[in-house]
Design a protein around this motif. Structure first.
Motif, short mmCIF file in Angstrom:
data_model
loop_
_atom_site.label_atom_id
_atom_site.label_comp_id
_atom_site.label_asym_id
_atom_site.label_seq_id
_atom_site.Cartn_x
_atom_site.Cartn_y
_atom_site.Cartn_z
N SER A 117 -37.10 -71.86 59.89
CA SER A 117 -36.99 -72.06 61.34
C SER A 117 -37.67 -73.35 61.77
N ASN A 143 -37.62 -67.26 58.79
CA ASN A 143 -36.93 -66.22 59.56
C ASN A 143 -36.56 -65.12 58.59
N THR A 186 -35.06 -65.11 64.18
CA THR A 186 -34.90 -66.46 64.71
C THR A 186 -35.40 -66.50 66.16
#
Length: 183
Positions: free
Chosen positions: A21, A36, A66
């Motif tokens: 991420s 994530n 996310t």
């Protein structure tokens, strides 16, 4: 600066066992990566394609989806900063000692992006307070600045530390605001 004559050739492709991420440079050969859906929310990846973890005693071993978390690395203090949106929490972990600090304050609500500031400080986008919060290297609140936009989401600071750009989340009147930073 990239021009028509410039090129950015691919040097290497690294394969990871997790979704990334956020990414920050730890050193010449290693990245700090926010994950994530992985049990460890912060990992390392080397240019030799080796995955690892940072030495820390504070971050929860928990999977985040996310947009639930963000992280960055502050080289001058060797600190990983990790924010968790639904917990209104920012973690600061010294990767040399493994020690860390958990920051919870009413000034930080739904923290989103984090970025390194001058002299080891950290800037945090506080989504629900519509402000940017600056933390000291020890995790104390130094300054809170209302940015006049709903859901500030992403933040970056110029290399010389004099300008800050802040953008907001999708679903509201989207914008990027540029601020001058003075000491």
């Amino acid at each position: 600066m990239v021009s028509k004559k410039s090129s950015i050739p691919l040097q290497k492709t690294l394969t990871t066992s997790f979704n990334c991420s956020t990414i920050a440079i730890l050193d010449a050969d290693t990245f700090i990566v926010g994950t994530n859906g992985h049990q460890r929310p912060v990992r390392t990846v080397s240019v030799q394609d080796q995955e690892g973890h940072i030495q820390q005693k504070l971050l929860p071993d928990k999977k985040y989806r996310t947009y639930q978390s963000s992280c960055t690395y502050i080289p001058c203090t060797k600190t990983v900063v990790f924010s968790v949106r639904n917990q209104d929490t920012v973690y600061m972990c010294d990767i040399t000692s493994g020690e860390g600090r958990l920051i919870k304050t009413d000034k930080i609500r739904k923290p989103k992006s984090v970025c390194a500031g001058p002299a080891g400080t950290v800037f945090v986008c506080s989504g629900d307070t519509q402000s940017i919060v600056q933390l000291s290297p020890q995790g104390d609140v130094l300054m809170t600045n209302n940015v006049g936009m709903k859901s500030p989401y992403a933040i970056c600071l110029s290399r010389d530390g004099t300008r800050m750009a802040v953008s907001n989340s999708v679903g509201v009147k989207t914008m990027i605001k540029l601020f001058m930073v003075s000491s």
